[in-house]
Design a protein around this motif. Structure first.
Motif, short mmCIF file in Angstrom:
data_model
loop_
_atom_site.label_atom_id
_atom_site.label_comp_id
_atom_site.label_asym_id
_atom_site.label_seq_id
_atom_site.Cartn_x
_atom_site.Cartn_y
_atom_site.Cartn_z
N LEU A 14 -2.67 7.81 9.17
CA LEU A 14 -1.70 7.82 10.28
C LEU A 14 -1.25 6.40 10.62
N GLY A 15 -1.77 5.43 9.87
CA GLY A 15 -1.37 4.05 10.09
C GLY A 15 -0.07 3.74 9.37
N PHE A 16 0.35 2.51 9.45
CA PHE A 16 1.68 2.11 8.96
C PHE A 16 1.87 2.42 7.46
N ILE A 17 1.03 1.89 6.60
CA ILE A 17 1.23 2.12 5.16
C ILE A 17 0.73 3.52 4.79
N GLY A 18 -0.39 3.92 5.39
CA GLY A 18 -0.99 5.21 5.06
C GLY A 18 -0.02 6.37 5.26
N LYS A 19 0.77 6.33 6.33
CA LYS A 19 1.65 7.50 6.58
C LYS A 19 2.78 7.57 5.54
N ASP A 36 -8.89 9.98 9.67
CA ASP A 36 -8.33 8.93 10.54
C ASP A 36 -8.96 9.12 11.91
N LYS A 37 -9.42 8.04 12.50
CA LYS A 37 -10.04 8.20 13.83
C LYS A 37 -9.00 8.23 14.93
N VAL A 38 -7.73 8.05 14.56
CA VAL A 38 -6.60 8.05 15.50
C VAL A 38 -6.81 6.97 16.57
N SER A 39 -6.82 5.74 16.09
CA SER A 39 -6.96 4.59 16.98
C SER A 39 -5.59 4.29 17.60
N TYR A 40 -5.52 3.21 18.35
CA TYR A 40 -4.26 2.80 18.98
C TYR A 40 -3.14 2.63 17.94
N ALA A 41 -3.52 2.31 16.68
CA ALA A 41 -2.52 2.01 15.65
C ALA A 41 -1.99 3.26 14.95
N ALA A 42 -2.59 4.42 15.25
CA ALA A 42 -2.15 5.65 14.59
C ALA A 42 -0.81 6.11 15.18
N GLN A 60 -10.33 14.18 12.02
CA GLN A 60 -10.36 13.05 12.97
C GLN A 60 -11.78 12.51 13.07
N MET A 61 -12.03 11.46 12.31
CA MET A 61 -13.38 10.89 12.20
C MET A 61 -13.29 9.40 11.93
N ASP A 62 -14.40 8.75 12.15
CA ASP A 62 -14.52 7.32 11.84
C ASP A 62 -15.09 7.20 10.42
N VAL A 63 -14.45 6.41 9.58
CA VAL A 63 -14.95 6.29 8.20
C VAL A 63 -16.37 5.73 8.14
N ALA A 79 -8.01 2.93 5.79
CA ALA A 79 -8.53 2.79 7.16
C ALA A 79 -9.10 1.39 7.37
N ALA A 80 -8.60 0.73 8.40
CA ALA A 80 -9.09 -0.62 8.71
C ALA A 80 -8.51 -1.05 10.05
N GLU A 81 -9.23 -1.94 10.69
CA GLU A 81 -8.60 -2.73 11.75
C GLU A 81 -7.78 -3.77 11.01
N SER A 82 -6.50 -3.92 11.38
CA SER A 82 -5.61 -4.70 10.50
C SER A 82 -4.93 -5.89 11.14
N SER A 124 -6.99 -3.43 -0.30
CA SER A 124 -7.42 -4.75 0.18
C SER A 124 -6.19 -5.51 0.67
N THR A 125 -6.17 -6.81 0.54
CA THR A 125 -5.05 -7.60 1.04
C THR A 125 -4.97 -8.93 0.31
N ASP A 126 -3.76 -9.52 0.29
CA ASP A 126 -3.61 -10.86 -0.29
C ASP A 126 -4.41 -11.90 0.49
N THR A 152 -13.77 -9.65 6.39
CA THR A 152 -14.29 -8.28 6.25
C THR A 152 -13.65 -7.59 5.05
N LYS A 153 -12.37 -7.88 4.79
CA LYS A 153 -11.70 -7.25 3.65
C LYS A 153 -12.29 -7.78 2.33
N ALA A 154 -12.54 -9.09 2.27
CA ALA A 154 -13.12 -9.67 1.04
C ALA A 154 -14.52 -9.11 0.80
N GLU A 187 2.47 -4.81 17.08
CA GLU A 187 1.69 -6.03 17.17
C GLU A 187 2.07 -6.98 16.04
N LYS A 188 2.74 -6.46 15.00
CA LYS A 188 3.06 -7.25 13.81
C LYS A 188 4.42 -7.94 13.97
N LEU A 189 4.65 -8.97 13.17
CA LEU A 189 5.78 -9.89 13.39
C LEU A 189 7.14 -9.20 13.56
N1 LIG Z 1 0.29 -3.92 6.91
C1 LIG Z 1 0.22 -4.88 6.01
O1 LIG Z 1 1.12 -5.73 5.91
C2 LIG Z 1 -0.94 -4.94 5.05
C3 LIG Z 1 -0.91 -5.90 4.02
C4 LIG Z 1 -1.98 -5.95 3.11
C5 LIG Z 1 -3.03 -5.06 3.24
N2 LIG Z 1 -3.04 -4.15 4.26
C6 LIG Z 1 -4.17 -3.21 4.32
O2 LIG Z 1 -3.62 -1.92 4.22
C7 LIG Z 1 -4.38 -0.99 4.99
C8 LIG Z 1 -3.46 -0.26 5.94
O3 LIG Z 1 -2.83 -1.21 6.80
P1 LIG Z 1 -1.84 -0.72 7.96
O4 LIG Z 1 -0.96 -1.86 8.30
O5 LIG Z 1 -1.25 0.58 7.59
O6 LIG Z 1 -2.88 -0.50 9.16
P2 LIG Z 1 -2.64 0.11 10.60
O7 LIG Z 1 -3.39 -0.76 11.54
O8 LIG Z 1 -1.19 0.36 10.85
O9 LIG Z 1 -3.34 1.56 10.52
C9 LIG Z 1 -4.71 1.71 10.37
C10 LIG Z 1 -5.02 3.21 10.43
O10 LIG Z 1 -6.42 3.36 10.16
C11 LIG Z 1 -7.04 4.12 11.19
N3 LIG Z 1 -8.40 3.60 11.36
C12 LIG Z 1 -8.77 2.36 11.77
N4 LIG Z 1 -10.11 2.25 11.78
C13 LIG Z 1 -10.60 3.45 11.36
C14 LIG Z 1 -11.91 3.96 11.17
N5 LIG Z 1 -13.00 3.22 11.42
N6 LIG Z 1 -12.05 5.23 10.73
C15 LIG Z 1 -10.95 6.02 10.50
N7 LIG Z 1 -9.68 5.58 10.68
C16 LIG Z 1 -9.52 4.31 11.11
C17 LIG Z 1 -6.16 3.93 12.42
O11 LIG Z 1 -6.27 5.01 13.34
C18 LIG Z 1 -4.76 3.82 11.79
O12 LIG Z 1 -4.18 5.10 11.64
C19 LIG Z 1 -5.47 -1.80 5.68
O13 LIG Z 1 -6.66 -1.65 4.95
C20 LIG Z 1 -4.98 -3.23 5.61
O14 LIG Z 1 -6.05 -4.14 5.55
C21 LIG Z 1 -2.03 -4.07 5.17
#
Ligand SMILES: NC(=O)c1ccc[n+]([C@@H]2O[C@H](COP(=O)([O-])OP(=O)(O)OC[C@H]3O[C@@H](n4cnc5c(N)ncnc54)[C@H](O)[C@@H]3O)[C@@H](O)[C@H]2O)c1
Length: 315
Positions: A14-19, A36-42, A60-63, A79-82, A124-126, A152-154, A187-189
């Motif tokens: 439910l996050g940005f790239i995931g959806k 997806d735990k449906v955090s603020y970013a979902a 709806q669970m925490d990974v 799933a990540a804090e991003s 992961s991420t650059d 944390t990602k590394a 929150e992103k640029l």
């Molecule tokens: N957005 C970018 O530009 C970018 C670039 C490189 C890599 N990434 C990576 O891509 C992935 C997705 O990024 P994004 O921007 O879509 O993130 P985001 O913050 O928009 O969404 C994160 C999603 O993960 C869920 N989530 C967070 N912690 C969780 C947990 N403990 N258990 C279950 N669900 C959880 C949230 O509810 C949310 O739906 C991340 O791993 C991030 O590190 C993102």
């Protein structure tokens, strides 16, 4: 898509790239389970949209706490804090979700009989490489993360490679550069700056705006992940780069131009981010050898993206 990858377990879908990834997989006829735990970013609008699809189920669970693995052919772990700024303020949840969450999901895979184990794709991420003034990072480069988020990602990447070697789990790690696209959390640029400019407030610019980022459309990232699922070399790492490298001030200028905000009112310098990375750049030739290349052009896509932001979500 390859028949053997028809049940896909997504985390953070439910996050940005995931959806974007979930929507594409459903369009392709796959069955999608989303932890997806449906955090603020979902994105709650996507939650409603996906729930109506007969091939979709949300868990709806925490990974980091999930104690079973639904049947699936592949796991794509988004799933990540991003958000780096949040990690600088308070990093514990980043360790929990980004590191312990991966450890837990890898253990869920390990608990399966070898022939029933899904392929594990870690997003992961650059940022794991740290910054680079000239040239590009290749997949073989040393990891030198600069802030708690990228650390944390590394660390999670190292869990994945070691679980592969010790327990024989099949994996790929994908390292995308900065993503842009519709309905990113503000929150992103790009969405944050567009929102502020639309409200007559200047965007907040780190330093003098000279920090360089590469920009990759979220749909191009989806293409890249599907390419690796279909024909990637297993147990290897793929960078996902872009053809568009810009200074932050150039991104702000493009948003201001589209919103017709005069430059003098469009941004203001704000305190710099501690540990700020100067430039990211990726060598993604391994991925391009599989036939992938970004298809979307940043300056063509940006106006539509800025116009599509759901500003109600931001308050
Ligand atoms: N957005 C970018 O530009 C970018 C670039 C490189 C890599 N990434 C990576 O891509 C992935 C997705 O990024 P994004 O921007 O879509 O993130 P985001 O913050 O928009 O969404 C994160 C999603 O993960 C869920 N989530 C967070 N912690 C969780 C947990 N403990 N258990 C279950 N669900 C959880 C949230 O509810 C949310 O739906 C991340 O791993 C991030 O590190 C993102």
């Amino acid at each position: 898509m390859n028949k053997s990858f028809e049940i896909i377990l997504v985390t953070g879908g439910l996050g940005f790239i995931g959806k974007h990834f979930v929507r594409r997989c459903l369009d392709n006829g796959c069955f999608v389970r989303n932890i997806d735990k449906v955090s603020y970013a979902a994105d709650l609008k996507s939650m409603v949209e996906f729930d109506a699809h007969p091939h979709y189920r949300l868990l709806q669970m925490d990974v980091a706490e999930c104690d079973f693995l639904p049947e699936c052919d592949v796991i794509v772990n988004f799933a990540a804090e991003s958000h780096v700024d949040n990690a600088i303020t308070s990093n514990k949840q980043f360790c929990q979700s980004n590191f312990m969450g991966v450890q837990n999901m890898l253990e869920r895979v390990r608990a399966k009989q070898a022939r029933e184990r899904p392929l594990f794709i870690q997003i992961s991420t650059d940022e794991v490489y740290g910054d680079i003034s000239n040239g590009k990072h290749s997949e073989a480069d040393l990891l030198k993360p600069s802030n708690p988020y990228s650390a944390t990602k590394a660390s999670a990447d190292m869990l994945v490679t070691s679980w592969g070697r010790t327990y024989g789990i099949d994996w790929n790690i994908m390292r995308p550069t900065n993503n842009y696209g519709c309905q990113q959390y503000p929150e992103k640029l790009i969405p944050k700056s567009a929102w502020r400019m639309r409200r007559g407030q200047p965007a907040l610019m780190h330093g003098d705006g000279s920090y360089v980022r590469s920009w990759l459309h979220a749909e191009d990232t989806v293409d890249a992940i599907l390419t690796v699922i279909e024909r990637g070399e297993r147990n290897s790492i793929y960078n996902i780069g872009s053809d568009t490298e810009l200074r932050n001030i150039e991104v702000l200028r493009a948003i201001a131009e589209h919103l017709k905000v005069p430059e003098e009112d469009a941004w203001m310098a704000t305190g710099n981010r501690t540990g700020q990375d100067v430039r990211y750049s990726l060598d993604d030739s391994r991925l391009r050898e599989l036939g992938w290349a970004p298809k979307r052009q940043f300056f063509e896509e940006l106006p539509g993206i800025v116009d599509s932001f759901d500003f109600m979500r931001f308050s």
